[in-house]
Write a protein that holds these residues in place. Sequence first.
Motif, PDB file in Angstrom:
ATOM      1  N   ILE A  65       0.856  -1.189   0.000  1.00 18.28           N
ATOM      2  CA  ILE A  65       0.000   0.000   0.000  1.00 18.28           C
ATOM      3  C   ILE A  65       0.890   1.237   0.000  1.00 18.28           C
ATOM      4  O   ILE A  65       1.728   1.416   0.893  1.00 18.28           O
ATOM      5  CB  ILE A  65      -0.917   0.030   1.238  1.00 18.28           C
ATOM      6  N   GLU A  66       0.718   2.083  -1.012  1.00 20.38           N
ATOM      7  CA  GLU A  66       1.522   3.292  -1.153  1.00 20.38           C
ATOM      8  C   GLU A  66       0.607   4.515  -1.179  1.00 20.38           C
ATOM      9  O   GLU A  66      -0.395   4.533  -1.906  1.00 20.38           O
ATOM     10  CB  GLU A  66       2.333   3.257  -2.457  1.00 20.38           C
ATOM     11  N   VAL A  67       0.943   5.534  -0.396  1.00 23.58           N
ATOM     12  CA  VAL A  67       0.218   6.802  -0.439  1.00 23.58           C
ATOM     13  C   VAL A  67       1.046   7.787  -1.246  1.00 23.58           C
ATOM     14  O   VAL A  67       2.226   8.009  -0.944  1.00 23.58           O
ATOM     15  CB  VAL A  67      -0.044   7.351   0.978  1.00 23.58           C
ATOM     16  N   GLN A  68       0.460   8.371  -2.286  1.00 26.44           N
ATOM     17  CA  GLN A  68       1.196   9.238  -3.195  1.00 26.44           C
ATOM     18  C   GLN A  68       0.481  10.563  -3.396  1.00 26.44           C
ATOM     19  O   GLN A  68      -0.654  10.600  -3.864  1.00 26.44           O
ATOM     20  CB  GLN A  68       1.367   8.549  -4.557  1.00 26.44           C
ATOM     21  N   ARG A  69       1.156  11.640  -3.030  1.00 18.44           N
ATOM     22  CA  ARG A  69       0.612  12.977  -3.299  1.00 18.44           C
ATOM     23  C   ARG A  69       0.974  13.425  -4.712  1.00 18.44           C
ATOM     24  O   ARG A  69       0.263  14.211  -5.321  1.00 18.44           O
ATOM     25  CB  ARG A  69       1.144  13.975  -2.278  1.00 18.44           C
ATOM     26  N   SER A  70       2.081  12.920  -5.223  1.00 17.56           N
ATOM     27  CA  SER A  70       2.516  13.279  -6.563  1.00 17.56           C
ATOM     28  C   SER A  70       2.054  12.228  -7.567  1.00 17.56           C
ATOM     29  O   SER A  70       2.258  11.031  -7.355  1.00 17.56           O
ATOM     30  CB  SER A  70       4.048  13.396  -6.607  1.00 17.56           C
ATOM     31  N   ASP A  71       1.424  12.676  -8.656  1.00 16.75           N
ATOM     32  CA  ASP A  71       0.984  11.725  -9.686  1.00 16.75           C
ATOM     33  C   ASP A  71       2.163  10.952 -10.259  1.00 16.75           C
ATOM     34  O   ASP A  71       2.052   9.766 -10.588  1.00 16.75           O
ATOM     35  CB  ASP A  71       0.272  12.471 -10.826  1.00 16.75           C
ATOM     36  N   LYS A  72       3.303  11.615 -10.365  1.00  7.52           N
ATOM     37  CA  LYS A  72       4.485  10.979 -10.946  1.00  7.52           C
ATOM     38  C   LYS A  72       4.933   9.777 -10.121  1.00  7.52           C
ATOM     39  O   LYS A  72       5.448   8.792 -10.669  1.00  7.52           O
ATOM     40  CB  LYS A  72       5.622  12.014 -11.030  1.00  7.52           C
ATOM     41  N   GLY A  73       4.738   9.842  -8.812  1.00  9.74           N
ATOM     42  CA  GLY A  73       5.156   8.748  -7.939  1.00  9.74           C
ATOM     43  C   GLY A  73       4.295   7.513  -8.041  1.00  9.74           C
ATOM     44  O   GLY A  73       4.610   6.481  -7.441  1.00  9.74           O
ATOM     45  N   ALA A  74       3.182   7.611  -8.765  1.00  7.09           N
ATOM     46  CA  ALA A  74       2.275   6.471  -8.910  1.00  7.09           C
ATOM     47  C   ALA A  74       2.176   6.026 -10.367  1.00  7.09           C
ATOM     48  O   ALA A  74       1.141   5.558 -10.821  1.00  7.09           O
ATOM     49  CB  ALA A  74       0.882   6.836  -8.378  1.00  7.09           C
TER      50      ALA A  74
END
Length: 273
Positions: A65-74
Amino acid sequence: MDDDFMKRCLKDNIPAVECILRIIMEQPDLTVLSVHIEDTIPNLLGRGIRMDVHAIDSTGTEYDIEVQRSDKGAGARRARFNSSLLDLNSLKKGNTYDQLPESYVIFITENDIFKEGLARYHINRIIEELNRPFDDGEHIIYVNGDYHGQDDIGKLMNDFRSSKVDDIILEPLKETVNRYKNNPREVAAMCADLEKWSMEERAEGIAEGIEKGIEKGIEKGVKKGRVEGRAEGAELFAKLLKLLQADGRTDDIKLALEDKEARERLYKEYHLE
Protein backbone atom coordinates in the motif's frame (compact mmCIF):
# COMPACT_ATOMS: atom_id res chain seq x y z
CA MET A 1 -2.54 12.30 2.65
CA ASP A 2 0.85 12.38 4.34
CA ASP A 3 2.67 9.10 3.82
CA ASP A 4 5.03 9.50 6.81
CA PHE A 5 2.16 10.26 9.21
CA MET A 6 0.18 7.36 7.76
CA LYS A 7 3.11 4.96 8.18
CA ARG A 8 3.43 5.86 11.84
CA CYS A 9 -0.31 5.52 12.40
CA LEU A 10 -0.38 2.10 10.74
CA LYS A 11 2.77 0.72 12.35
CA ASP A 12 1.84 -2.58 14.07
CA ASN A 13 -1.80 -1.47 13.71
CA ILE A 14 -3.60 -4.48 12.28
CA PRO A 15 -7.16 -3.17 13.00
CA ALA A 16 -6.57 0.06 11.05
CA VAL A 17 -4.92 -1.69 8.08
CA GLU A 18 -7.67 -4.29 8.12
CA CYS A 19 -10.29 -1.53 8.01
CA ILE A 20 -8.57 0.09 5.01
CA LEU A 21 -8.16 -3.15 3.05
CA ARG A 22 -11.70 -4.37 3.75
CA ILE A 23 -13.06 -1.21 2.14
CA ILE A 24 -10.64 -1.06 -0.80
CA MET A 25 -10.98 -4.78 -1.55
CA GLU A 26 -14.74 -4.79 -0.83
CA GLN A 27 -14.25 -7.82 1.42
CA PRO A 28 -15.84 -7.21 4.84
CA ASP A 29 -14.47 -10.50 6.19
CA LEU A 30 -10.86 -9.92 5.11
CA THR A 31 -8.48 -10.73 7.98
CA VAL A 32 -5.00 -9.19 8.16
CA LEU A 33 -2.36 -11.33 9.83
CA SER A 34 0.70 -9.07 9.68
CA VAL A 35 1.64 -5.47 8.96
CA HIS A 36 5.13 -4.12 8.29
CA ILE A 37 5.95 -0.46 7.74
CA GLU A 38 8.88 0.57 5.52
CA ASP A 39 9.47 -3.06 4.56
CA THR A 40 12.45 -3.12 2.23
CA ILE A 41 13.11 -5.55 -0.60
CA PRO A 42 16.74 -5.05 -1.61
CA ASN A 43 18.03 -5.72 -5.09
CA LEU A 44 21.83 -5.69 -5.22
CA LEU A 45 21.76 -6.01 -9.00
CA GLY A 46 19.62 -2.89 -9.34
CA ARG A 47 17.07 -0.75 -7.60
CA GLY A 48 15.13 -2.13 -4.63
CA ILE A 49 11.82 -0.99 -3.13
CA ARG A 50 10.68 0.23 0.27
CA MET A 51 6.97 -0.24 0.79
CA ASP A 52 4.92 2.23 2.84
CA VAL A 53 2.78 -0.62 4.18
CA HIS A 54 3.32 -4.34 3.53
CA ALA A 55 0.43 -6.48 4.73
CA ILE A 56 -0.45 -10.18 4.48
CA ASP A 57 -3.96 -11.55 4.97
CA SER A 58 -5.22 -14.93 6.19
CA THR A 59 -5.15 -16.39 2.66
CA GLY A 60 -1.48 -15.46 2.16
CA THR A 61 -2.30 -12.62 -0.22
CA GLU A 62 0.28 -9.83 -0.08
CA TYR A 63 -0.44 -6.10 -0.25
CA ASP A 64 1.88 -3.19 -0.96
CA ILE A 65 0.00 0.00 0.00
CA GLU A 66 1.52 3.29 -1.15
CA VAL A 67 0.22 6.80 -0.44
CA GLN A 68 1.20 9.24 -3.20
CA ARG A 69 0.61 12.98 -3.30
CA SER A 70 2.52 13.28 -6.56
CA ASP A 71 0.98 11.73 -9.69
CA LYS A 72 4.49 10.98 -10.95
CA GLY A 73 5.16 8.75 -7.94
CA ALA A 74 2.27 6.47 -8.91
CA GLY A 75 3.28 5.82 -12.51
CA ALA A 76 2.38 2.61 -14.33
CA ARG A 77 6.00 1.47 -14.57
CA ARG A 78 6.51 1.93 -10.83
CA ALA A 79 3.46 -0.21 -10.15
CA ARG A 80 4.87 -2.89 -12.44
CA PHE A 81 8.28 -2.71 -10.75
CA ASN A 82 6.88 -2.93 -7.22
CA SER A 83 4.74 -5.87 -8.22
CA SER A 84 7.70 -7.71 -9.75
CA LEU A 85 9.89 -7.33 -6.64
CA LEU A 86 6.99 -8.30 -4.40
CA ASP A 87 6.81 -11.56 -6.36
CA LEU A 88 10.57 -12.01 -6.26
CA ASN A 89 10.52 -11.84 -2.47
CA SER A 90 7.47 -14.10 -2.09
CA LEU A 91 8.54 -17.29 -3.85
CA LYS A 92 10.95 -19.20 -1.64
CA LYS A 93 13.63 -21.54 -2.90
CA GLY A 94 12.16 -24.96 -3.65
CA ASN A 95 8.60 -23.67 -4.11
CA THR A 96 6.73 -24.18 -7.36
CA TYR A 97 5.38 -21.26 -9.38
CA ASP A 98 1.84 -22.29 -8.40
CA GLN A 99 2.74 -21.39 -4.81
CA LEU A 100 3.29 -17.74 -5.72
CA PRO A 101 0.66 -15.83 -3.70
CA GLU A 102 -1.86 -13.33 -5.02
CA SER A 103 -0.45 -9.82 -4.78
CA TYR A 104 -1.90 -6.33 -4.86
CA VAL A 105 0.00 -3.09 -5.35
CA ILE A 106 -2.37 -0.37 -4.13
CA PHE A 107 -1.73 3.31 -4.78
CA ILE A 108 -3.84 5.76 -2.78
CA THR A 109 -3.34 8.97 -4.76
CA GLU A 110 -4.20 12.52 -3.73
CA ASN A 111 -5.55 13.26 -7.21
CA ASP A 112 -7.74 11.34 -9.62
CA ILE A 113 -4.85 10.48 -11.94
CA PHE A 114 -7.13 8.83 -14.54
CA LYS A 115 -9.60 11.76 -14.35
CA GLU A 116 -12.72 9.61 -14.73
CA GLY A 117 -14.29 10.30 -11.33
CA LEU A 118 -14.24 6.68 -10.17
CA ALA A 119 -13.37 5.62 -6.64
CA ARG A 120 -11.05 2.80 -7.75
CA TYR A 121 -9.31 1.67 -10.90
CA HIS A 122 -8.43 -2.03 -11.14
CA ILE A 123 -5.59 -3.08 -13.45
CA ASN A 124 -5.37 -6.75 -14.43
CA ARG A 125 -3.93 -8.59 -17.41
CA ILE A 126 -6.21 -10.00 -20.10
CA ILE A 127 -5.85 -12.30 -23.11
CA GLU A 128 -6.68 -9.76 -25.80
CA GLU A 129 -7.80 -12.18 -28.53
CA LEU A 130 -10.13 -14.00 -26.15
CA ASN A 131 -11.19 -10.94 -24.12
CA ARG A 132 -10.88 -12.87 -20.89
CA PRO A 133 -8.66 -12.55 -17.82
CA PHE A 134 -5.12 -13.90 -17.72
CA ASP A 135 -5.22 -15.06 -14.13
CA ASP A 136 -1.62 -14.72 -13.01
CA GLY A 137 -2.50 -13.47 -9.52
CA GLU A 138 -0.97 -10.01 -10.00
CA HIS A 139 -3.24 -7.02 -9.37
CA ILE A 140 -2.81 -3.24 -9.25
CA ILE A 141 -5.40 -0.90 -7.77
CA TYR A 142 -5.42 2.89 -7.88
CA VAL A 143 -7.63 4.51 -5.23
CA ASN A 144 -8.80 8.03 -6.04
CA GLY A 145 -8.08 10.22 -3.00
CA ASP A 146 -10.21 12.98 -4.51
CA TYR A 147 -13.34 10.80 -4.48
CA HIS A 148 -16.16 12.33 -2.38
CA GLY A 149 -18.91 9.69 -2.51
CA GLN A 150 -21.09 8.75 0.45
CA ASP A 151 -20.21 5.04 0.26
CA ASP A 152 -17.53 3.28 2.33
CA ILE A 153 -14.67 4.18 -0.01
CA GLY A 154 -15.87 7.81 0.09
CA LYS A 155 -15.74 7.72 3.89
CA LEU A 156 -12.25 6.24 3.77
CA MET A 157 -10.98 8.94 1.42
CA ASN A 158 -12.62 11.59 3.62
CA ASP A 159 -10.59 10.25 6.53
CA PHE A 160 -7.34 10.27 4.53
CA ARG A 161 -7.93 13.93 3.64
CA SER A 162 -9.04 15.07 7.11
CA SER A 163 -6.62 17.11 9.19
CA LYS A 164 -8.93 17.24 12.23
CA VAL A 165 -9.70 14.20 14.35
CA ASP A 166 -13.38 15.19 14.71
CA ASP A 167 -13.82 15.03 10.93
CA ILE A 168 -12.74 11.38 10.71
CA ILE A 169 -15.60 8.92 10.28
CA LEU A 170 -14.15 5.40 10.54
CA GLU A 171 -13.53 4.50 14.19
CA PRO A 172 -10.26 2.49 13.83
CA LEU A 173 -8.69 5.41 11.97
CA LYS A 174 -10.19 8.06 14.26
CA GLU A 175 -8.79 6.39 17.36
CA THR A 176 -5.35 6.01 15.79
CA VAL A 177 -5.07 9.58 14.49
CA ASN A 178 -6.29 10.96 17.83
CA ARG A 179 -3.56 9.01 19.61
CA TYR A 180 -0.76 10.31 17.39
CA LYS A 181 -1.98 13.89 17.37
CA ASN A 182 -2.92 14.35 21.01
CA ASN A 183 -0.88 11.91 23.13
CA PRO A 184 2.52 13.51 23.98
CA ARG A 185 4.27 10.14 24.34
CA GLU A 186 3.02 8.92 20.96
CA VAL A 187 3.88 12.24 19.33
CA ALA A 188 7.47 11.89 20.61
CA ALA A 189 7.66 8.32 19.28
CA MET A 190 6.35 9.47 15.92
CA CYS A 191 8.99 12.22 15.70
CA ALA A 192 11.70 9.62 16.39
CA ASP A 193 10.38 7.43 13.61
CA LEU A 194 10.25 10.36 11.20
CA GLU A 195 13.90 11.14 11.94
CA LYS A 196 14.84 7.49 11.33
CA TRP A 197 12.97 7.37 8.02
CA SER A 198 14.54 10.66 6.97
CA MET A 199 18.02 9.22 7.54
CA GLU A 200 17.19 6.09 5.54
CA GLU A 201 15.80 8.15 2.67
CA ARG A 202 18.92 10.32 2.75
CA ALA A 203 21.11 7.21 2.47
CA GLU A 204 18.99 5.84 -0.36
CA GLY A 205 19.12 9.15 -2.21
CA ILE A 206 22.89 9.40 -1.85
CA ALA A 207 23.37 5.82 -3.07
CA GLU A 208 21.19 6.45 -6.10
CA GLY A 209 22.99 9.72 -6.78
CA ILE A 210 26.35 7.97 -6.65
CA GLU A 211 25.16 5.27 -9.06
CA LYS A 212 23.85 7.86 -11.51
CA GLY A 213 27.14 9.73 -11.28
CA ILE A 214 29.08 6.57 -12.04
CA GLU A 215 26.84 5.81 -15.01
CA LYS A 216 27.66 9.26 -16.43
CA GLY A 217 31.36 8.61 -16.05
CA ILE A 218 31.95 10.97 -13.13
CA GLU A 219 35.21 9.96 -11.45
CA LYS A 220 35.49 12.71 -8.88
CA GLY A 221 34.86 12.40 -5.15
CA VAL A 222 31.20 12.46 -4.15
CA LYS A 223 31.04 15.40 -1.76
CA LYS A 224 27.36 15.01 -0.91
CA GLY A 225 28.01 11.61 0.59
CA ARG A 226 31.24 12.88 2.21
CA VAL A 227 33.13 10.21 0.33
CA GLU A 228 36.64 10.79 -0.97
CA GLY A 229 38.08 8.95 -3.90
CA ARG A 230 37.26 8.07 -7.45
CA ALA A 231 34.25 6.33 -8.99
CA GLU A 232 35.38 2.93 -7.78
CA GLY A 233 35.22 4.10 -4.15
CA ALA A 234 31.86 5.77 -4.73
CA GLU A 235 30.42 2.55 -6.12
CA LEU A 236 31.64 0.68 -3.04
CA PHE A 237 30.04 3.25 -0.76
CA ALA A 238 26.73 2.98 -2.63
CA LYS A 239 26.73 -0.79 -2.05
CA LEU A 240 27.46 -0.29 1.65
CA LEU A 241 24.54 2.14 2.07
CA LYS A 242 22.17 -0.29 0.35
CA LEU A 243 23.24 -3.16 2.60
CA LEU A 244 22.89 -1.08 5.77
CA GLN A 245 19.49 0.14 4.67
CA ALA A 246 18.34 -3.40 3.91
CA ASP A 247 19.43 -4.51 7.41
CA GLY A 248 17.69 -1.55 9.07
CA ARG A 249 20.93 -0.24 10.60
CA THR A 250 19.99 3.43 10.76
CA ASP A 251 22.67 4.43 13.27
CA ASP A 252 25.38 2.81 11.16
CA ILE A 253 24.10 4.64 8.07
CA LYS A 254 24.73 7.89 9.93
CA LEU A 255 28.20 6.72 10.95
CA ALA A 256 29.02 5.69 7.39
CA LEU A 257 28.04 9.13 6.15
CA GLU A 258 30.04 11.04 8.76
CA ASP A 259 32.95 8.93 10.06
CA LYS A 260 35.68 7.58 7.78
CA GLU A 261 37.00 5.06 10.35
CA ALA A 262 33.50 3.70 11.00
CA ARG A 263 32.97 3.45 7.26
CA GLU A 264 36.15 1.40 6.86
CA ARG A 265 35.02 -0.90 9.67
CA LEU A 266 31.67 -1.45 7.95
CA TYR A 267 33.41 -2.20 4.66
CA LYS A 268 35.28 -5.01 6.40
CA GLU A 269 32.15 -6.31 8.11
CA TYR A 270 30.35 -6.62 4.77
CA HIS A 271 33.48 -7.90 2.97
CA LEU A 272 33.48 -4.95 0.59
CA GLU A 273 37.21 -4.27 0.66
